[in-house]
Structure formats: structure tokens, C-alpha cells
Design a protein around this motif. Structure first.
Motif, mmCIF file in Angstrom:
data_model
loop_
_atom_site.group_PDB
_atom_site.id
_atom_site.type_symbol
_atom_site.label_atom_id
_atom_site.label_comp_id
_atom_site.label_asym_id
_atom_site.label_seq_id
_atom_site.Cartn_x
_atom_site.Cartn_y
_atom_site.Cartn_z
ATOM 1 N N SER A 305 0.866 -1.181 0.000
ATOM 2 C CA SER A 305 0.000 0.000 0.000
ATOM 3 C C SER A 305 0.904 1.233 0.000
ATOM 4 N N GLN A 308 2.691 1.547 3.262
ATOM 5 C CA GLN A 308 3.729 0.524 3.396
ATOM 6 C C GLN A 308 4.944 0.857 2.535
ATOM 7 N N GLY A 332 -2.075 -5.230 12.511
ATOM 8 C CA GLY A 332 -2.746 -5.395 11.220
ATOM 9 C C GLY A 332 -2.333 -4.376 10.172
ATOM 10 N N GLY A 334 0.339 -4.532 8.483
ATOM 11 C CA GLY A 334 1.071 -5.203 7.405
ATOM 12 C C GLY A 334 2.568 -5.033 7.510
ATOM 13 N N GLN A 337 4.547 -7.592 5.548
ATOM 14 C CA GLN A 337 4.701 -7.340 4.110
ATOM 15 C C GLN A 337 5.894 -6.422 3.839
ATOM 16 N N ARG A 369 3.669 -18.282 6.214
ATOM 17 C CA ARG A 369 3.528 -17.227 5.201
ATOM 18 C C ARG A 369 4.855 -16.960 4.506
ATOM 19 N N ALA A 462 3.899 -3.581 17.138
ATOM 20 C CA ALA A 462 2.752 -2.684 17.292
ATOM 21 C C ALA A 462 2.798 -2.014 18.655
ATOM 22 N N GLY A 654 1.070 -12.413 17.266
ATOM 23 C CA GLY A 654 1.152 -12.213 15.824
ATOM 24 C C GLY A 654 0.159 -12.978 14.969
ATOM 25 N N ASP A 656 -3.036 -13.980 12.731
ATOM 26 C CA ASP A 656 -3.759 -13.228 11.714
ATOM 27 C C ASP A 656 -4.936 -14.070 11.217
ATOM 28 N N ARG A 693 -6.127 -8.738 17.447
ATOM 29 C CA ARG A 693 -6.528 -9.908 16.660
ATOM 30 C C ARG A 693 -7.942 -9.744 16.117
ATOM 31 N N LYS A 697 -9.808 -8.253 8.778
ATOM 32 C CA LYS A 697 -9.997 -8.387 7.343
ATOM 33 C C LYS A 697 -11.280 -7.741 6.813
HETATM 34 N N1 LIG Z 1 0.223 -5.066 0.756
HETATM 35 C C1 LIG Z 1 -0.681 -5.968 1.110
HETATM 36 N N2 LIG Z 1 -1.496 -6.566 0.199
HETATM 37 C C2 LIG Z 1 -2.409 -7.484 0.591
HETATM 38 N N3 LIG Z 1 -2.626 -7.857 1.854
HETATM 39 C C3 LIG Z 1 -1.860 -7.304 2.808
HETATM 40 C C4 LIG Z 1 -0.852 -6.342 2.499
HETATM 41 N N4 LIG Z 1 -0.279 -5.962 3.646
HETATM 42 C C5 LIG Z 1 -0.870 -6.662 4.626
HETATM 43 N N5 LIG Z 1 -1.844 -7.467 4.130
HETATM 44 C C6 LIG Z 1 -2.685 -8.360 4.912
HETATM 45 O O1 LIG Z 1 -3.138 -7.690 6.073
HETATM 46 C C7 LIG Z 1 -3.114 -8.543 7.208
HETATM 47 C C8 LIG Z 1 -2.304 -7.941 8.313
HETATM 48 O O2 LIG Z 1 -0.946 -7.909 7.965
HETATM 49 P P1 LIG Z 1 0.203 -8.387 8.964
HETATM 50 O O3 LIG Z 1 -0.174 -9.666 9.601
HETATM 51 O O4 LIG Z 1 1.482 -8.298 8.236
HETATM 52 O O5 LIG Z 1 0.129 -7.243 10.028
HETATM 53 P P2 LIG Z 1 1.122 -6.893 11.188
HETATM 54 O O6 LIG Z 1 1.465 -5.472 11.051
HETATM 55 O O7 LIG Z 1 2.222 -7.870 11.261
HETATM 56 O O8 LIG Z 1 0.151 -7.060 12.406
HETATM 57 P P3 LIG Z 1 0.383 -7.556 13.913
HETATM 58 O O9 LIG Z 1 1.349 -6.639 14.561
HETATM 59 O O10 LIG Z 1 -0.976 -7.450 14.475
HETATM 60 O O11 LIG Z 1 0.868 -8.980 13.849
HETATM 61 C C9 LIG Z 1 -2.575 -9.872 6.730
HETATM 62 O O12 LIG Z 1 -3.644 -10.757 6.526
HETATM 63 C C10 LIG Z 1 -1.874 -9.532 5.433
HETATM 64 O O13 LIG Z 1 -1.896 -10.626 4.554
#
Ligand SMILES: Nc1ncnc2c1ncn2[C@@H]1O[C@H](COP(=O)(O)OP(=O)(O)OP(=O)(O)O)[C@@H](O)[C@H]1O
Ligand SMILES: [Zn+2]
Length: 839
Positions: A305, A308, A332, A334, A337, A369, A462, A654, A656, A693, A697
Motif C-alpha cells: 500500500s 507501506q 494489522g 502489514g 509485508q 507465510r 505494534a 502475531g 492473523d 486480533r 480483514k
Molecule cells: N500489501 C498488502 N497486500 C495485501 N494484503 C496485505 C498487504 N499488507 C498486509 N496485508 C494483509 O493484512 C493482514 C495484516 O498484515 P500483517 O499480519 O502483516 O500485520 P502486522 O502489522 O504484522 O500485524 P500484527 O502486529 O498485528 O501482527 C494480513 O492478513 C496480510 O496478509
């Protein structure tokens, strides 16, 4: 020695000029110093820093030690010769030695303890090590053995066929050999034998079937594919579909799991067999870490995004300035990613990436993942691997495998070209090793390690630790933020349920508020799932006499026993002691005993009464103990086979999930009252993480927190997702009460089975340090749990400024104290545990 090397020797004027008459050796034992050995002439040319040598230590037997330095300097004492040189190449790198040096200085432990922690058992052979035949070894007749193996090896195998196990010393005696290590190593390499400890931690690799095109067919060769279709023939529609499905999958990912092909083509094994028989496909097996049977959606190459992407770019910018980065991204958002993109960047440049997770077993989802994304470029390292596998990983890292994913000890692997370290969930307390030494914090050590390798480092969370956040405020670390959830979803809506008020209004149903029960029913009616969090396993933490207040305590520890209903007994959560339920009070004989408080087991039990049709499952140490227990639960929850998951902090890590509509914290009070200066921080992190948690989505999630102290400031900050206020208030308090991150703490724990001796030693130690370090030394004091596993405990706490100088001075004094205590009469059996930056 071969003839040619003899000749070399001769031509270079013999051995007289050869350097290295002595070596300093690290032994995998908690010894305060290194030992010096002399080097016999014939071994000199094989010596280099980092190889293992076989040495005798006192009467304790033989060990494989590591050559730490080679020197001409004769030590003051009589040296023994090294017996043999075990490796042709160093097993430990220069950087590893430097990391160990730093850790041993900083965390006050010995090089030997670091060697013991770092090296897989297979590289640490000692005289007491026991040898067994390999598990799949089939006994052979004597004659055959002697044809296949050199004489000594055949003899050992023959003996093992008779005797089951032999220690290295047995073998040495039997063969009248000076050195057995080379022989044992050869047998290990041939996979004829194994070391006994492997069996105890036996790890059965899991095999999974994969499908490939059988040669000569190739996915990227259209004419060969056409041929394949011709072989199938135009009437076998299902088989054609299957080949098409395979081609699709083959383009999406490097390799194709059988399971996935079944799903995609909607076929079963009979049909696949037809295609195998026709020579279209072949099946092969691959060993998978038990971690990657998470079957979530395939992780494709998502585009980042905008937010990101910005985070990614600013990370790279700060890295170019050699800055450590703290990535603070809400739950959440991402973060994973962003990590993936960064990893791509570094491995694209041929560098290695180390990805640290707090507890690998609890983060299987993330592991899955990443494995899906990176395939076999990634190696997972964790304590469940057996010795052979650990040795293999050690070697693979040395050979430059691109990505290593592991818990804290992965830090101790022999990296060759480390470019990036990622520390995920950097706030997590399990980055700190408690026991045994080295008692290190992997997050902090990783920062030094990055520096050592000239690598970059990213800490992500987070809910950043206050240590790291303060570093960011002081601009020691760069701060990068992600303040939105991915996909623009709002953070969950949090409500505090005032338990006092609910009680006054008679709205409590056992441990559940009416509010919570309503919310649960509504969530389930919407087809959504819920997570309930309680940081205590078992049924109830107290079993108490109604008339005199007596509670059942552990016989070896100063804690009360937890009642477990399933096994109908009482257990100690510190040492594992178990006893049956007392029929009457030990103190007054009354038969009226009651249980107080509640843990996850009781929640599960009672919730079923209110939600008779709901599918409940519990996730805590008692339910995930079996192999894959944790993964299975996670998969079933992700699949929607469970409606409500009840768990300890395990459910916060962590995870998801798509469909969690409600998260509830059953009792916040217990977290807020914990007697520790980090209690508030821990509580904020746990609640924010578990709340995170919910609603990841589809739509905004909902969170209920039950508490008597409904007005508590931490709850308000959690409620408002207000990390800034939390951080400011908490840091101000830490500053004024002189706690980390503004001061450093060193905890010295004295342990002895006899209380009198313990008190004597602790008093003496306190006086010694107080006379040298003044009022920075606090105690000795009895810790809140003053006896564990039959040892009485006393603590000293030292508070130090952050300057390196006072730290070093204090550490010198602590070492002096330790040494003097060791020499003192009448204190045998005393143990002194030093914990720098205790958690
Ligand atoms: N660029 C992206 N495109 C598609 N889906 C994404 C993208 N970035 C994140 N997601 C989805 O969003 C959700 C949350 O992402 P992620 O688990 O990486 O968050 P996080 O920041 O690690 O959260 P937490 O700290 O709560 O573990 C996941 O299901 C991930 O697949
Ligand atoms: Zn106990």
C-alpha cells in the motif's frame, strides 16, 4: 601426514619455524577462563583459529574445544598437549568469536557458556557422550562389516550391535586409542551411529508429497507440454483439467504440493495415479519443518500500500545512514509485508537475512507465510530439531543460505555475509533468555551483532518496548511508523466492562459479565468467531481452606498449587510438582475447601454452560503440548471449525485471522497488579496485542475488557489506542523512579538449599558490593517467590547509570565478589546467578 606434505616441511626448513606452540581453547563448560594447551609438532600445520581440537581436561575427561588463539607465549602452568585436530576448516567464524566476547563481557558469562549455547551437540563431543546405532541401521554380520568399514570402525559397530550404547571413553579404552573423535566423526558422517541425546529430543521430520512433471516434460517448454497433452489423449477430460491446473499452480509458485493440486483440480489420488502411470507426473517427498502445515491463503506477491511503500523506502534510507530502525506499526498494518520486501532487497544483493521471532512455535503462521513466499531460500532454526539437523543448518548458514528464521538462538549461527536482521515483535519478553547462562536479550544483542557485521537492523512491533522507544526518542534509532491498518480498516472498538458495577447490578454470571455473554452470542449469531484471553492456565490458581485460609503449596517452591480439573490434581507451575487433592485442610482439618480465581480451563468449562452449542477450544501449554498441537488448533480456528478460542498469551502472538469479530480480556486486574516495574508496560502490550486480533480483514472488530479497576490509566490508554500517552506517562515514571531505560539493572540472585547459608552469603555479598558501589546496591531482599525447586532465593539489585564506565566498574566488582564467594569455606552448594538487564 602424506609424503608431499612431508616434503614441504623439509623444503621449508623443517618445523623449527612453524608458529604456534600453544593454543588457547574454549571448552563448552561454565569455566571462568580459557585453557592453554601445547601443540605437538605434527599437529601444528592443521591448526587454525576456530577449528576444534580434542583435549583432556583434568580428570573430567576429553572434550572437543575450540581454538581461540594461537600463541608463542608459554603460560605459567604446565600445559598438556592437544590430542588431535578435528576439523579441516573453522567451525566458528571470527565474527562469532567477537560476538561471544561482547556477550560474555556484557552479560557476565563465560566463553564456554556461549560455546555450549551456540554449538549443536554434534559439534560438542565430550567423553561422556554416548553413541548408539542409527535408528534405521540394520545389523550386519561381522564379515560384511569388516569388508565395508575400516577395522576400528567395524569393531565399534560390532560392539554396538551387541551392547546398544557405548560412551566415547568406552570406545577409547576398547580400541586403546589416544583419540576417538576422528573415528566417531567418521561414523557420524556415514550416518551409521547417532549421539544418544538426539533420541531424547527426537524430532520426526514430516514428509509431504509434491508433484512435478516427469521428464522429459517441462513447464517452460511448450512443445513438450503439447506432447504431454497428446499422451493423455483428448477424451480424458479430468486428466486434461488436472494438467492445466498443475500448469497454473506451477506458474504461481516454484513447486506444487500434492494437496494443492488435489484442491485446484478437484481430483483424488486415483486420478493422479493414472497420470503418474502414464509418465506425466512424478511424485517426490520433501521434508518440511513441522511449522509449515499452515494452509492459509497462498501469499502472493502483494503490492505494498502507499503507506507501506513509504515505510519501506524510509527504512532503506535510514539503513543507508547505518541507523537501526524501529518500525512502529499498529496491529494489522502489514509489517510482515514490509519485512518481505526488505528481505527481497537484501537477498537480491546476495546477502543473508536473519529474521528473529520471539517463540518460533507460537508464530507458525508467520513462518508458513514466509516459507510460501521464499520457498527453499529460507531455513527455519528451532530447538525441536535434532542434532543432525542442527549441524546441517549450521553448515548451511556457513555456506550462505539466504534467510534464516529462528528464535533467539539463531543469532548464534555462523553467518557469512549478513546484510539484515529483522526482530519481529521486538517487545516480547521471550527474547530474554532466563536460564541457563548466557542470560542475553536477543533483541539487544542483535543490535550489536548488526554493527559487528556492518549489517542493518529493523525492530518491529505494534507495541514497542520502552527501551527501544526511548532509543528512538533519543534518535539512536530511526523511527518509522505505520498508523493505519492495511485495507483502511479501523482499529477495533474497545469497551471496558466495570466488574464492580456489573456485580452491583447483579449482571454477573460466574466469571462472565452479562455484557460479555450478550456480545459473544451476537458474534456467533453473525457467523463470526471470538477469542477469550486469560493469562493463567489451569482451572483455578488457589485451593483454599474456608475456615482457616490455609492453601496448598508446592513442597519445593514458595507458590500455591494450581488446580487442574481435567487431571483432577494440583500442580506447581514453577517445577511441575503434582499432588492429588487434599481431602481436608492440613492446618485445621476442616473438610470445607474451596477454589479461588480462574484460569483458562475454568473459562472453557463454564462458558459451555452459557453457550451450549458453541464449539469451544482452549489454547495454553496444557493443550498444545503434543507435537503440532499449536498448529492444529490455529489451523482449525482459521478454518472456522472453532467458534471461540480461549487462551493464555499464546493467543496474542502475531496471529492473523479473517473472521474474528470479538476479543475479550476476562480479567485485566491480575495483569495490572503484578509486582514488577514492567507490569504496566506488559499489560498495555498484552491487551493491545490481543485486541489487535479482532477485525483484521472484513469489518471493524470489537473488544471487551473486564476489570474491577475500570478507571485504571492503562486501560484508558488501551481503549483509546493511545500509545503516545502511554509511552510519555510511563517513561516519565521510569525516569523519576530510576528504572530502565534510564538506568541499567543487574540482578544478582543467590541460591542455596539451606536458608542459613544463603542468608550468610547474600549478606556478605551485599556488604562487599555496597562498600565498593555504595547505595546503588539494593538488598539483599527476598523475592516475592522466595523458594523454587528446593532452592531458597535472595536477590540483590544494582542500579547503574547508562554510562559504559560505571557499568564496567560494577561488573568487575561483581566478578570479584563471585570469585571470593567461590573460595569461601562452608559455602559449597551456593549458586550465584547474575542477570544483566533482567526481565
Ligand atoms: N500489501 C498488502 N497486500 C495485501 N494484503 C496485505 C498487504 N499488507 C498486509 N496485508 C494483509 O493484512 C493482514 C495484516 O498484515 P500483517 O499480519 O502483516 O500485520 P502486522 O502489522 O504484522 O500485524 P500484527 O502486529 O498485528 O501482527 C494480513 O492478513 C496480510 O496478509
Ligand atoms: Zn514447585
Amino acid at each position: 601426514m602424506s609424503a608431499s606434505s612431508l616434503l614441504d616441511l623439509f623444503e621449508s626448513g623443517g618445523g623449527a619455524e612453524k608458529k604456534g606452540t600453544y593454543v588457547e581453547v574454549v571448552l563448552p563448560l561454565p569455566l571462568a577462563k580459557l585453557y592453554t594447551y601445547s601443540v605437538p609438532f605434527h599437529l601444528k600445520e592443521w591448526l587454525q583459529k576456530g577449528v576444534r581440537v580434542e583435549v583432556q581436561l583434568g580428570r573430567q575427561g576429553r572434550y572437543a574445544g575450540l581454538v581461540y588463539s594461537i600463541t608463542e607465549e608459554k603460560p605459567a602452568y604446565q600445559t598438556r598437549p592437544i590430542i588431535s585436530v578435528l576439523d579441516d576448516f573453522p567451525v566458528v567464524t571470527e565474527e562469532q568469536f567477537r560476538l561471544w566476547e561482547w556477550m560474555s563481557t556484557y552479560y557476565l558469562c563465560s566463553m564456554g557458556e556461549l560455546m555450549a549455547a551456540a554449538l549443536p551437540a554434534g559439534l560438542k563431543l565430550a567423553g561422556e557422550s554416548k553413541l548408539l546405532l542409527a535408528e534405521n541401521y540394520e545389523a550386519k554380520p561381522w564379515m560384511q562389516l569388516h569388508q565395508e568399514l575400516p577395522g576400528d570402525e567395524a569393531l565399534v559397530i560390532e560392539q554396538l550391535q551387541k551392547k546398544r550404547e557405548l560412551s566415547l571413553s568406552d570406545i577409547q579404552r576398547m580400541l586403546k586409542l589416544k583419540s576417538v573423535h576422528k573415528l566417531v566423526k567418521s561414523l557420524l558422517d556415514k550416518q551409521l551411529v547417532q549421539l544418544k541425546e538426539e533420541l531424547q529430543e527426537r524430532y520426526k521430520p514430516k514428509m509431504e508429497d509434491w508433484v512435478a512433471l516427469a521428464p522429459p516434460y517441462e513447464l517452460n517448454n511448450p512443445s513438450s507440454i503439447k506432447e504431454a497433452f497428446d499422451v493423455i489423449g483428448s477424451r480424458a477430460h479430468k486428466q486434461i483439467d488436472t494438467l492445466m491446473a498443475f500448469m497454473q499452480l506451477g506458474r504461481e509458485q516454484k513447486e506444487v504440493r500434492k494437496k494443492e493440486l488435489y484442491e485446484r483440480a478437484k481430483i483424488d489420488s486415483a486420478l493422479l495415479k493414472k497420470l503418474v502411470d502414464k509418465g506425466i507426473f512424478s511424485i517426490y517427498q520433501k521434508e518440511l519443518s513441522r511449522l509449515d502445515d499452515y494452509d492459509g491463503e497462498a501469499e502472493g506477491n502483494y503490492a505494498l500500500s502507499e503507506q507501506q511503500q513509504q515505510a519501506y523506502e524510509s527504512c532503506l534510507q535510514h539503513f543507508a545512514d547505518k541507523k537501526a530502525v524501529l518500525l512502529h506499526g499498529v496491529t494489522g498494518s502489514g509489517k510482515t509485508q514490509v519485512f518481505v520486501e526488505l528481505m527481497e532487497h537484501y537477498i537480491g544483493q546476495g546477502q543473508q537475512v536473519l529474521y528473529l521471532l520471539p517463540e518460533i512455535a507460537l508464530t507458525a503462521q508467520i513462518v508458513g507465510r514466509l516459507q510460501k513466499h521464499f520457498g527453499d531460500q529460507i531455513l527455519v532454526y528451532h530447538s525441536k530439531f535434532n542434532n543432525n539437523e542442527r549441524v546441517e543448518i549450521w553448515r548451511a548458514v556457513q555456506e550462505g543460505v539466504p534467510i534464516i528464521l529462528g528464535a533467539r538462538s539463531a543469532l548464534l549461527l555462523p553467518f557469512q555475509s549478513l546484510g539484515l536482521i529483522l526482530v519481529d515483535e521486538e517487545h516480547d519478553p521471550s527474547y530474554k533468555q532466563q536460564d541457563p547462562a548466557p542470560r542475553y536479550n536477543a533483541r539487544d544483542t542483535a543490535v550489536f551483532m548488526a554493527h559487528l557485521h556492518g549489517a542493518n537492523i529493523l525492530l518491529g512491533s505494534a507495541t514497542p518496548s520502552l527501551e527501544s522507544y526511548q532509543n528512538a526518542l533519543e534518535e539512536k534509532y530511526a523511527l518509522v511508523q505505520l498508523d493505519q491498518r492495511f485495507g483502511g480498516l479501523a482499529l477495533p472498538k474497545i469497551e471496558i466492562v466495570d466488574l464492580g458495577e456489573q456485580q452491583r447490578e447483579k449482571r454477573m454470571h460466574g466469571i462472565f459479565s452479562g455484557h460479555l455473554l450478550d456480545a459473544l452470542k451476537e458474534t456467533l449469531a453473525n457467523g463470526e468467531q471470538a477469542i477469550l484471553f486469560q493469562n493463567r492456565r489451569g482451572y483455578a490458581p488457589l485451593y483454599r481452606c474456608k475456615s482457616c485460609g490455609w492453601t496448598t503449596e508446592c513442597k519445593d517452591c514458595d507458590v500455591s498449587l494450581t488446580y487442574h480439573k481435567y487431571s483432577n490434581n494440583l500442580r506447581c507451575h514453577y517445577c511441575g510438582y503434582q499432588r492429588s487433592l487434599p481431602k481436608s485442610c492440613d492446618a485445621c482439618g476442616s473438610h470445607e475447601l474451596e477454589i479461588i480465581g480462574f484460569g483458562t480451563e475454568k473459562i472453557e468449562d463454564e462458558l459451555q454452560i452459557f453457550l451450549p452449542d458453541a464449539r469451544l477450544e482452549r489454547m495454553d501449554w496444557d493443550t498444545v503440548r503434543g507435537k503440532n498441537g499449536h498448529d492444529r488448533l490455529i489451523n482449525r480456528f482459521a478454518d472456522g471449525q472453532i467458534d471461540v478460542l480461549i487462551g493464555t498469551q499464546m493467543v496474542t502472538k502475531g496471529l492473523d485471522f479473517d473472521n474474528v469479530g470479538l476479543v475479550a480480556v476476562l480479567s485485566a486486574d491480575q495483569m495490572l497488579q503484578f509486582p514488577d516495574f514492567r507490569a504496566n508496560e506488559r499489560a498495555f502490550q498484552l491487551m493491545t496485542q490481543v485486541a489487535g486480533r479482532a477485525g483484521r480483514k472484513k469489518k471493524q472488530g470489537r473488544v471487551l475488557i473486564q476489570a474491577y479497576q475500570a478507571e485504571h490509566e492503562i486501560l484508558r490508554e488501551v481503549l483509546q489506542h493511545n500509545f503516545q500517552q502511554f509511552q510519555q506517562r510511563e517513561l516519565a515514571e521510569r525516569r523519576s523512579f530510576k528504572y530502565p531505560p534510564f538506568q541499567r539493572l543487574i540482578k544478582i540472585q543467590f541460591k542455596h538449599k539451606k536458608r542459613d547459608q544463603l542468608l550468610m552469603a547474600a549478606e556478605w555479598g551485599a556488604k562487599f558490593l555496597q562498600s565498593r558501589l555504595g547505595d546503588r546496591v539494593l538488598g539483599p531482599a527476598e523475592p516475592s517467590i522466595s523458594r523454587v525447586r528446593t532452592y531458597y532465593l535472595m536477590d540483590l539489585l544494582i542500579k547503574l547509570g547508562r554510562g559504559g564506565k560505571s557499568l564496567r566498574a560494577a561488573k568487575d566488582k561483581i566478578r570479584d565478589m563471585q570469585e571470593l564467594l567461590r573460595q569461601k569455606d562452608g559455602l559449597s552448594g551456593l549458586r550465584v546467578v547474575i542477570d544483566v538487564d533482567p526481565y
